[in-house]
Design an enzyme around this catalytic site. Structure first.
Site, PDB file in Angstrom:
ATOM      1  N   HIS A 276       9.586 -22.076   7.503  1.00 13.29           N
ATOM      2  CA  HIS A 276      11.317 -21.588   6.744  1.00 13.29           C
ATOM      3  C   HIS A 276      12.201 -22.809   7.174  1.00 13.29           C
ATOM      4  CE1 HIS A 276      11.690 -19.581   9.800  1.00 13.29           C
ATOM      5  NE2 HIS A 276      12.690 -19.619  10.781  1.00 13.29           N
TER       6      HIS A 276
ATOM      7  N   ASP B 170       3.213 -20.056  17.941  1.00  9.32           N
ATOM      8  CA  ASP B 170       4.700 -18.865  17.348  1.00  9.32           C
ATOM      9  C   ASP B 170       5.380 -19.991  17.466  1.00  9.32           C
ATOM     10  OD1 ASP B 170       5.574 -16.978  16.310  1.00  9.32           O
ATOM     11  OD2 ASP B 170       7.118 -16.914  17.891  1.00  9.32           O
TER      12      ASP B 170
ATOM     13  N   LYS C 182       3.191 -19.286   8.407  1.00  8.44           N
ATOM     14  CA  LYS C 182       2.860 -19.833   9.659  1.00  8.44           C
ATOM     15  C   LYS C 182       2.972 -18.427  10.750  1.00  8.44           C
ATOM     16  CE  LYS C 182       6.497 -19.440  12.215  1.00  8.44           C
ATOM     17  NZ  LYS C 182       7.050 -18.603  13.977  1.00  8.44           N
TER      18      LYS C 182
ATOM     19  N   HIS D 212       7.420 -24.903  14.498  1.00 10.64           N
ATOM     20  CA  HIS D 212       8.840 -25.927  14.401  1.00 10.64           C
ATOM     21  C   HIS D 212       9.406 -26.906  14.736  1.00 10.64           C
ATOM     22  CE1 HIS D 212       9.513 -22.001  11.338  1.00 10.64           C
ATOM     23  NE2 HIS D 212       9.464 -21.177  13.514  1.00 10.64           N
TER      24      HIS D 212
ATOM     25  N   ARG E   9       0.880  -1.068  -0.098  1.00 13.52           N
ATOM     26  CA  ARG E   9       0.476   0.119  -0.468  1.00 13.52           C
ATOM     27  C   ARG E   9       1.098   1.612  -0.260  1.00 13.52           C
ATOM     28  NH1 ARG E   9      -4.328  -0.511   3.844  1.00 13.52           N
ATOM     29  NH2 ARG E   9      -5.070   2.302   3.417  1.00 13.52           N
TER      30      ARG E   9
ATOM     31  N   LYS F 175      12.706 -17.367  24.465  1.00 15.54           N
ATOM     32  CA  LYS F 175      12.720 -16.044  24.039  1.00 15.54           C
ATOM     33  C   LYS F 175      13.743 -15.547  25.442  1.00 15.54           C
ATOM     34  CE  LYS F 175       9.706 -14.535  20.966  1.00 15.54           C
ATOM     35  NZ  LYS F 175      10.577 -14.103  20.440  1.00 15.54           N
TER      36      LYS F 175
ATOM     37  N   LYS G 197      15.926 -25.563   5.830  1.00 16.48           N
ATOM     38  CA  LYS G 197      17.488 -25.480   6.398  1.00 16.48           C
ATOM     39  C   LYS G 197      18.399 -27.222   6.038  1.00 16.48           C
ATOM     40  CE  LYS G 197      16.717 -22.391  10.750  1.00 16.48           C
ATOM     41  NZ  LYS G 197      17.318 -22.097  10.306  1.00 16.48           N
TER      42      LYS G 197
END
Length: 493
Positions: A181, A238, A151, A243, A52, A343, A185
């Protein structure tokens, strides 16, 4: 290597919806640049970035180059090659809610209806349906069209099914490329090469010889400006739903009859469906959720998650998850699989550790006789087989030693980044490394009861200091099976 070729791709038009976004600028466009540099992109290969933002083509190219110089190593950024790569790139200002804007895209694409068309949806999932309808109503969908999406696909089973049904209104299943992704790998694909290309491990790859398996995806970063998104998602949705479960199924699936995409995906789905459900009271017994508080990481103070900008002070969103999973199958019955992600941890590390059973009777004095296979995906990509050998000296003392495979040393060719492989496979029409809708549904079917159990429990996640390996409850979880996490074991390097 699996479903990858150095041959040139067929003619294509790749449309990046969300072309000015972080994923496009940081990952997708650099990946395409590398494929261009390797002469894999055909002369008739175009990239149309769509967004946009009111930018001219030249302004977008400048924005793209600034991002490329930040995310491509200086020794890999070749000015001449970059210049010819940019000739492939166009920019189109499109409001995806306005059908007349799709007509502008039609004008750009209409002169080459015979090319492969990839519509890459690097946007919020709420926009998927509108984009698919827009390109379809503009007459841009053909048998050679594909749609790619990132995802996480939905927030639960119901929303994932809804998204898949919306996609199916426009595209056939063989045209849909659901991206994780991690599957691009090199080391993840080498899991299959390791298992199915070598006779050495297959006799040991089963419950009779494997004591436990640990899969860790640790992130040293915190929110990095993604608080608004992350606080609505959390670590389970997440990282675990995609994963971690993808690593688990590749590690444990039965040998497929071939490397045909459908054969591989069939075996992966069987593992997901064989996962022992974790529901009700078992959620508290088999899972740990954590949230980082203030701490120190790399010598710098880290603010607590709840004090980060954009996070509600009372947030109960998990930034850490540990799960004991089990697979009810002939091969794996009774073997505990410990999955964890978090994290603000001490380092960035993605690692699989397979702990084999000890010898039935040790004739040596040694505190630990466990052989280990260590598969590290990042930061470095290595495989280590830990065995025991006699140390130097008179004493018959056994010490752990590693048989190492360092991919950077073994293979001198530049290692492809994950998105190079995934984008190439999309254009070729190879779905091996992409998720089938049944995989997505099976994963959510296992995850949803865990979310429900947490909601029923209420309360808040266990706190852990930033810069540490997670809450003490995670160590207690694995200790109940007589195991310890890798960093707590002096024999694991």
């Amino acid at each position: 290597m699996l479903n990858t070729s150095d041959t040139q791709l067929p003619p294509f038009d790749l449309v990046l919806f969300g072309g000015t976004g972080d994923l496009s600028l940081r990952k997708l466009l650099p990946a395409l640049y590398f494929r261009h540099h390797e002469a894999q992109l055909p002369k008739q290969g175009r990239i149309i970035a769509v967004a946009r933002s009111d930018l001219s083509r030249q302004q977008f190219i400048e924005k793209m180059e600034a991002a490329a110089q930040e995310h491509i190593k200086p020794e890999e950024f070749h000015r001449d090659t970059w210049g010819t790569f940019c000739e492939r790139v166009n920019y189109l200002r499109v409001d995806i809610t306005q059908q007349e804007d799709y007509e502008k895209l039609s004008e750009v694409l209409g002169d080459h209806p015979d090319r492969v068309r990839v519509f890459y949806l690097s946007t919020a999932p709420s926009l998927f349906k509108r984009i698919c309808q827009g390109v379809n109503e503009a007459g841009l969908v053909s048998e050679k069209s594909r749609v790619a999406l990132e995802k996480p696909l939905g927030r639960d089973l119901e929303s994932a099914l809804e998204i898949n049904d919306e996609l199916a209104e426009v595209f056939d299943e063989k045209q849909i490329y659901r991206i994780d992704h991690y599957l691009g790998k090199e080391t993840v694909q080498n899991l299959m090469a390791l298992r199915f290309g070598n006779a050495l491990f297959e006799p040991l790859w089963r419950r009779e010889h494997v004591r436990d398996i640990q899969i860790t995806i640790a992130e040293s970063l915190g929110l990095e400006g993604r608080a608004g998104y992350y606080d609505q998602i959390g670590a389970l949705r997440d990282m675990v739903q995609n994963h971690l479960l993808q690593l688990l199924v590749i590690l444990t699936m039965e040998p497929p009859i071939s490397i045909d995409p459908d054969a591989i995906r069939d075996e992966k789905i069987k593992v997901l469906r064989a996962l022992k459900p974790i529901a009700g009271k078992d959620v508290i017994k088999s899972t740990v959720r954590g949230q980082y508080k203030e701490g120190v990481l790399d010598g710098k103070s880290v603010v607590a998650y709840r004090n980060a900008d954009g996070v509600p002070p009372s947030s109960s969103t998990e930034t850490y998850v540990a799960i004991k999973a089990e697979i009810d199958s002939w091969r794996w019955k009774g073997v505990p699989f410990f999955l964890r992600t978090g994290k603000s941890m001490p380092e960035k590390r993605t690692e699989i550790i397979i702990n084999f059973r000890s010898v039935p009777h040790s004739i040596f004095e040694m505190p630990d006789s466990t052989n280990r296979l260590i598969i590290r995906l990042q930061p470095e990509e290595i495989i280590k087989l830990q065995i025991f050998a006699k140390g130097r000296g008179d004493a018959m003392r056994l010490l752990p030693v590693n048989l190492d495979l360092d991919f950077n040393q073994a293979f001198k060719k530049r290692q492809m980044i994950a998105y190079e492989r995934l984008l190439s496979d999309m254009i070729r029409g190879n779905q091996t490394l992409f998720n089938h809708r049944d995989e997505v549904a099976a994963a959510w079917k296992w995850i949803d009861p865990i979310i429900a159990g947490w909601e029923a429990e209420g309360g808040t996640p266990h706190q852990y200091a930033a810069g540490t390996w997670g809450p003490a409850a995670a160590s207690a979880l694995i200790a109940r099976d007589g195991c310890v996490w890798a960093e707590e074991n002096a024999h694991v390097e």
